[in-house]
Design a protein around this motif. Structure first.
Motif, short mmCIF file in Angstrom:
data_model
loop_
_atom_site.label_atom_id
_atom_site.label_comp_id
_atom_site.label_asym_id
_atom_site.label_seq_id
_atom_site.Cartn_x
_atom_site.Cartn_y
_atom_site.Cartn_z
N SER A 83 18.06 69.89 50.56
CA SER A 83 17.30 70.69 49.61
C SER A 83 18.16 71.82 49.04
O SER A 83 18.14 72.09 47.84
N TYR A 84 18.94 72.47 49.90
CA TYR A 84 19.80 73.56 49.45
C TYR A 84 20.87 73.07 48.50
O TYR A 84 21.12 73.67 47.44
N VAL A 85 21.51 71.96 48.85
CA VAL A 85 22.58 71.43 48.01
C VAL A 85 22.02 70.98 46.67
O VAL A 85 22.64 71.17 45.61
N GLU A 86 20.83 70.40 46.68
CA GLU A 86 20.21 69.98 45.43
C GLU A 86 19.94 71.17 44.52
O GLU A 86 20.16 71.09 43.30
N GLU A 87 19.49 72.28 45.10
CA GLU A 87 19.26 73.48 44.28
C GLU A 87 20.57 74.04 43.75
O GLU A 87 20.64 74.47 42.59
N ILE A 88 21.61 74.03 44.56
CA ILE A 88 22.92 74.50 44.10
C ILE A 88 23.42 73.63 42.96
O ILE A 88 23.94 74.13 41.96
N ARG A 89 23.25 72.32 43.07
CA ARG A 89 23.69 71.40 42.02
C ARG A 89 22.92 71.62 40.73
O ARG A 89 23.42 71.32 39.64
N ARG A 90 21.69 72.13 40.81
CA ARG A 90 20.89 72.36 39.60
C ARG A 90 21.34 73.59 38.82
O ARG A 90 20.94 73.78 37.67
N GLN A 91 22.15 74.45 39.43
CA GLN A 91 22.61 75.64 38.73
C GLN A 91 23.41 75.23 37.50
O GLN A 91 24.26 74.34 37.56
N ASP A 92 23.17 75.90 36.39
CA ASP A 92 23.79 75.51 35.12
C ASP A 92 25.18 76.13 34.98
O ASP A 92 25.47 76.87 34.04
N VAL A 93 26.05 75.80 35.96
CA VAL A 93 27.42 76.31 35.92
C VAL A 93 28.44 75.21 36.13
O VAL A 93 29.64 75.42 35.90
N TRP A 94 27.99 74.03 36.54
CA TRP A 94 28.93 72.97 36.90
C TRP A 94 29.31 72.16 35.67
O TRP A 94 28.46 71.71 34.92
N PRO A 95 30.60 71.95 35.45
CA PRO A 95 31.05 71.24 34.24
C PRO A 95 30.85 69.74 34.36
O PRO A 95 30.84 69.19 35.47
N VAL A 96 30.69 69.10 33.21
CA VAL A 96 30.70 67.64 33.17
C VAL A 96 32.17 67.21 33.08
O VAL A 96 33.04 68.01 32.74
N PRO A 97 32.48 65.94 33.39
CA PRO A 97 33.89 65.52 33.48
C PRO A 97 34.74 65.85 32.26
O PRO A 97 35.91 66.20 32.40
N GLU A 98 34.16 65.77 31.06
CA GLU A 98 34.97 65.99 29.85
C GLU A 98 35.16 67.47 29.52
O GLU A 98 35.93 67.81 28.62
N ASP A 99 34.47 68.37 30.22
CA ASP A 99 34.61 69.80 29.95
C ASP A 99 36.00 70.29 30.33
O ASP A 99 36.53 69.94 31.39
N ARG A 100 36.56 71.15 29.45
CA ARG A 100 37.82 71.79 29.78
C ARG A 100 37.47 73.19 30.30
O ARG A 100 37.32 74.14 29.55
N ASP A 101 37.33 73.27 31.60
CA ASP A 101 36.86 74.51 32.20
C ASP A 101 37.72 74.81 33.42
O ASP A 101 38.70 74.12 33.69
N TRP A 102 37.35 75.86 34.12
CA TRP A 102 38.03 76.24 35.35
C TRP A 102 38.10 75.00 36.25
O TRP A 102 37.08 74.49 36.70
N LYS A 103 39.30 74.49 36.53
CA LYS A 103 39.46 73.19 37.19
C LYS A 103 38.80 73.14 38.56
O LYS A 103 38.31 72.10 39.00
N ILE A 104 38.82 74.28 39.26
CA ILE A 104 38.26 74.29 40.61
C ILE A 104 36.76 74.01 40.62
O ILE A 104 36.20 73.52 41.59
N LEU A 105 36.09 74.27 39.48
CA LEU A 105 34.66 73.96 39.38
C LEU A 105 34.44 72.44 39.39
O LEU A 105 33.42 71.96 39.90
N HIS A 106 35.36 71.68 38.81
CA HIS A 106 35.25 70.23 38.84
C HIS A 106 35.34 69.71 40.28
O HIS A 106 34.60 68.82 40.68
N LEU B 179 34.53 80.06 46.25
CA LEU B 179 34.65 80.17 44.79
C LEU B 179 34.43 81.61 44.32
O LEU B 179 35.11 82.08 43.41
N GLY B 180 33.45 82.30 44.92
CA GLY B 180 33.18 83.67 44.51
C GLY B 180 34.37 84.57 44.74
O GLY B 180 34.71 85.39 43.88
N ARG B 181 35.02 84.41 45.88
CA ARG B 181 36.21 85.21 46.17
C ARG B 181 37.35 84.88 45.21
O ARG B 181 38.03 85.76 44.69
N ASP B 182 37.55 83.58 44.97
CA ASP B 182 38.62 83.15 44.07
C ASP B 182 38.37 83.65 42.65
O ASP B 182 39.31 84.01 41.93
N TYR B 183 37.11 83.65 42.24
CA TYR B 183 36.79 84.11 40.90
C TYR B 183 37.13 85.60 40.75
O TYR B 183 37.66 86.03 39.73
#
Length: 346
Positions: free
Chosen positions: A244-267, A322-326
């Motif tokens: 349940s916790y992981v599912e809620e974390i995955r729902r957060q609107d911060v994770w990139p889709v594969p084609e996104d050019r974003d912070w690589k560590i988020l992928h 991730l928070g610390r790295d950011y």
């Protein structure tokens, strides 16, 4: 002299006037408003107490195009812009210790403006747009990160001054020299900044759930040679909570889709979350069907759960970093100090 009397030698005393500073300021704001993708929304802030414009990022939704007309969607990502306009932009080469000198533009900024940015906190980015009216050029730096990651480290007594000289890297220029994808790289940076409050929220949620799960981890329930039924019940409850916790974390609107050019560590984190969720589903099925398992394998199942649950918790702990790295890396991007994303790019 009464209100109706004309001052001696002033033919314009009864006319509405504006001074050069107002003209300069309005010019800078207009130029800044058109510096971003046309589908982004730039709103003026009517009552100016240090913040001039609000920027809202929109994303193209090609799948929802209607009759060939493109459509764009907001994800609730905003930042603020403070615009400063000059006719005499000063530049210099800024020494950076063991790094090469950095070409910068400089601007003398009121300390009260910087203190306001500081009070707003790290989750609400404020970006300085420095407009050179003589050349129609715009330079930028995130004041939120500049204060906490540059001023507080380099000039610890800046709060006692009336003004502070700001150094804006000249590579942070919102105009193009013709280099491929140059403007897109700048816009990607602004897009990441606008997403910051959502990132901070997600990082906080991950940390909270990681600690909750560590406290909820089932204690050893082995009574003699076989694991107890109570242990399996606790394991099932733990897996349900983990899932349940992981599912809620995955729902957060911060994770990139594969084609996104974003912070690589988020992928990487996105892939890890998917793996953790899949493990939760598989282990939940194994535990739920344990009555169909040979008695001799129940101990192996309990040991497998214990070992793998600990491993997946450690993986969630890595995502929690991730928070610390950011804070250590992400907030250094585009500052006049060494940029971990530009200076060491391969």
């Amino acid at each position: 002299m009464t209100m109706e009397e004309r001052p001696p030698g002033d033919p314009d005393w009864d006319k509405k006037l504006q001074d050069e500073n107002q003209v300069k300021g309005r010019y800078g704001e207009l130029l800044a408003a058109f510096a971003f993708p046309p589908h982004w929304v730039v709103r003026p802030i009517p009552d100016d107490y240090g913040l001039d414009l609000e920027l809202e990022v929109f994303y193209e939704v090609s799948a929802r195009a209607k009759n060939g007309v493109r459509r764009y969607q907001t994800r609730g990502e905003h930042l603020y812009l403070q615009v400063k306009t000059t006719d005499n932009l000063e530049t210099l080469e800024l020494p950076r210790g063991d790094s090469s000198d950095l070409p910068v533009a400089t601007f003398q900024m009121s300390t009260t403006d910087l203190k306001l940015v500081d009070r707003m906190g790290a989750s609400v980015p404020v970006v300085l747009l420095l407009v050179d009216r003589s050349k129609n050029e715009i330079y930028y730096v995130c004041l939120t990160d500049y204060v906490s990651h540059y001023l507080d480290g380099e000039k610890t007594k800046w709060r006692e001054q009336k003004s502070v000289k700001i150094y804006v890297p000249r590579r942070n220029q919102l105009t193009t020299s013709g280099k491929e994808n140059e403007l897109e790289e700048h816009w990607n940076y602004f897009s990441r900044l606008a997403r910051r409050s959502k990132l901070f929220s997600a990082f906080n949620l991950i940390h909270h759930y990681k600690e909750e799960l560590r406290n909820a981890f089932p204690q050893s329930g082995f009574d003699g040679p076989e694991p107890s039924e109570k242990y399996f019940e606790a394991a099932i409850a733990f897996i349900g909570r983990f899932s349940s916790y992981v599912e809620e974390i995955r729902r957060q609107d911060v994770w990139p889709v594969p084609e996104d050019r974003d912070w690589k560590i988020l992928h990487t984190a996105t892939s890890d979350l998917d793996d953790i969720y899949q493990w939760c589903q598989d282990m939940d099925h194994r535990l739920a069907t344990r009555s169909q398992t040979d008695e001799g394998l129940r101990t192996e199942l309990a040991e497998l759960f214990d070992r793998k649950a600990d491993w997946e918790l450690r993986r969630l702990g890595t995502i929690d970093l991730l928070g610390r790295d950011y804070q250590a890396l992400g907030r250094m991007e585009r500052l006049p100090r060494t940029d971990p994303f530009l200076d060491f790019a391969t």
